[in-house]
Design a protein around this motif. Sequence first.
Motif, mmCIF file in Angstrom:
data_model
loop_
_atom_site.group_PDB
_atom_site.id
_atom_site.type_symbol
_atom_site.label_atom_id
_atom_site.label_comp_id
_atom_site.label_asym_id
_atom_site.label_seq_id
_atom_site.Cartn_x
_atom_site.Cartn_y
_atom_site.Cartn_z
ATOM 1 N N TYR A 86 7.301 -9.822 3.673
ATOM 2 C CA TYR A 86 7.851 -9.549 4.998
ATOM 3 C C TYR A 86 7.232 -10.488 6.035
ATOM 4 O O TYR A 86 7.925 -10.994 6.927
ATOM 5 N N LEU B 299 4.844 -6.333 -0.707
ATOM 6 C CA LEU B 299 5.917 -6.145 0.271
ATOM 7 C C LEU B 299 5.511 -6.709 1.625
ATOM 8 O O LEU B 299 6.308 -7.382 2.300
ATOM 9 N N ILE C 221 13.108 -1.901 5.971
ATOM 10 C CA ILE C 221 11.845 -2.418 5.433
ATOM 11 C C ILE C 221 10.798 -2.463 6.535
ATOM 12 O O ILE C 221 9.649 -2.049 6.357
ATOM 13 N N PHE D 69 10.953 -3.426 -2.059
ATOM 14 C CA PHE D 69 11.225 -2.203 -1.289
ATOM 15 C C PHE D 69 12.054 -1.213 -2.107
ATOM 16 O O PHE D 69 11.833 0.002 -2.038
ATOM 17 N N TYR E 184 9.518 0.984 7.565
ATOM 18 C CA TYR E 184 8.549 1.466 6.572
ATOM 19 C C TYR E 184 7.180 0.822 6.788
ATOM 20 O O TYR E 184 6.151 1.517 6.847
ATOM 21 N N LEU E 185 7.150 -0.491 6.939
ATOM 22 C CA LEU E 185 5.874 -1.202 7.082
ATOM 23 C C LEU E 185 5.200 -0.904 8.411
ATOM 24 O O LEU E 185 3.972 -0.810 8.487
ATOM 25 N N HIS F 204 10.475 7.219 -1.319
ATOM 26 C CA HIS F 204 10.595 6.976 0.121
ATOM 27 C C HIS F 204 12.041 7.153 0.548
ATOM 28 O O HIS F 204 12.968 6.688 -0.120
ATOM 29 N N VAL G 71 9.751 0.541 -4.279
ATOM 30 C CA VAL G 71 9.006 1.527 -3.492
ATOM 31 C C VAL G 71 9.840 2.794 -3.302
ATOM 32 O O VAL G 71 9.340 3.919 -3.438
ATOM 33 N N ALA H 181 11.284 -9.303 -0.638
ATOM 34 C CA ALA H 181 10.832 -8.068 0.012
ATOM 35 C C ALA H 181 11.786 -6.918 -0.295
ATOM 36 O O ALA H 181 11.356 -5.783 -0.542
#
Length: 421
Positions: free
Chosen positions: A17, A13, A100, A42, A103-104, A51, A45, A38
């Motif tokens: 990204y 991911l 996304i 995601f 989250y990252l 999540h 994920v 991505a």
Amino acid sequence: MTGTDRTSLFRSLTIFYLLFVIGSTFSRAVAQISLGFALGIFLIVIITEHHQPLVKSLKWFYVFVGLYIGWLLVAAVFSKDPAHSLYFTRKEWLFVAVPIGVYLFQNEKIRSRVITALAIGVSVVSVYAMIEFYTGTHWLNMEGWNFVPIPVEYVAGTFFRPLEFANYYATAAILILGWVAGGSAQWDRKQKLLIAAATLAMLAAVLTFRRGPTIYMAVGLIIIMIVKRKSWLWYGASVLAAAIIMSAALPEVRTRYTSDMTWDASSAYEGSRLFIWKNSLALIERSPLFGVGNGNFMGEYREQVGPKVKEVYVHGHSHNDIINTAAIGGIPCALFFMAIWWFIFRRIWRGWRDPSFSETDRRLLFVSLVAALVYFLTSLTESSFAHEETHELVVVIWAMGLAPWYNVAVPEGVRTGRQKT
């Protein structure tokens, strides 16, 4: 799922990204293909790690985004050409880069890597833009599968239009500088390289001869100087002085601040912002609820201004994001769009001023604050959000500003006492 699988997913991911961020500096195709991969990862994920991107602290952002996109879709259905309008609304999928990114960006290392990726991309393309300027040739022009160099009047890097290129690179430069300014006062080797990348991006933006991005970039730099004071005064003053000298030395740039300024201040000049805004407001008056539909602006504008206006002055947008949104989606759509910005700025400002946020989170909030402000200023004289190239950058900026707020509860009216929900 094992720990190794989770690590592999997160790494994959992150890679896509980062490719999205780098790709946005030179190719929207590369950027959006990477974002597509991505997004697929995601979703895995979300399913495997449970999540939850739609947390309460960010609820209203997603509500306003949903209302904005929903109203655009409804407006498309009620337009003269629904299929065409629905097709043009496809770029709104870029909003997926926000959850996304949120989250990252919970991982502090990823924050640094994204800035580094952006710096690498803008450095390479900025150097290319300078080559383009001095040779007067776009060497990387693609026709089919072949490179066919063509002469260019204005620098645009690998973008289609100089103004979008200037807006992107002006904003990216301040984003990178904001990251460095938000960190340690002592500049190490990496920070100096980031400053060099940002300086190249600023130079590339100035060489487009576009007045607005240069002014807004200067505003962002001045804010950094005011907030950080001594450690940035010499650098900021030097850059501003160099920009002024360059603007005075290059006739094309000097013209943008003299005779062109006079033309732009006239509502009679068919290419001026005042003329465009006046006629765009007339379109809104004709269809205040649903607008003309996304993708239909140019045809409706052609009808509004009449056949005497030259084709070069018949535009595909209003040169102002708020007016443009109202024109294509109606006044309610523009209100939802403004609500998105209101929520973003409110969250960023409040978080940056809140001492209960960590130093690293406040650094990210400062970065997003100055970059979002510069981007917003560009959107007042150009429809930055309507162009995919600059749209790709702002969703990253928004993710940076919202990431520190993920799953955080702060009572309304209270600036301290941050708590995890």
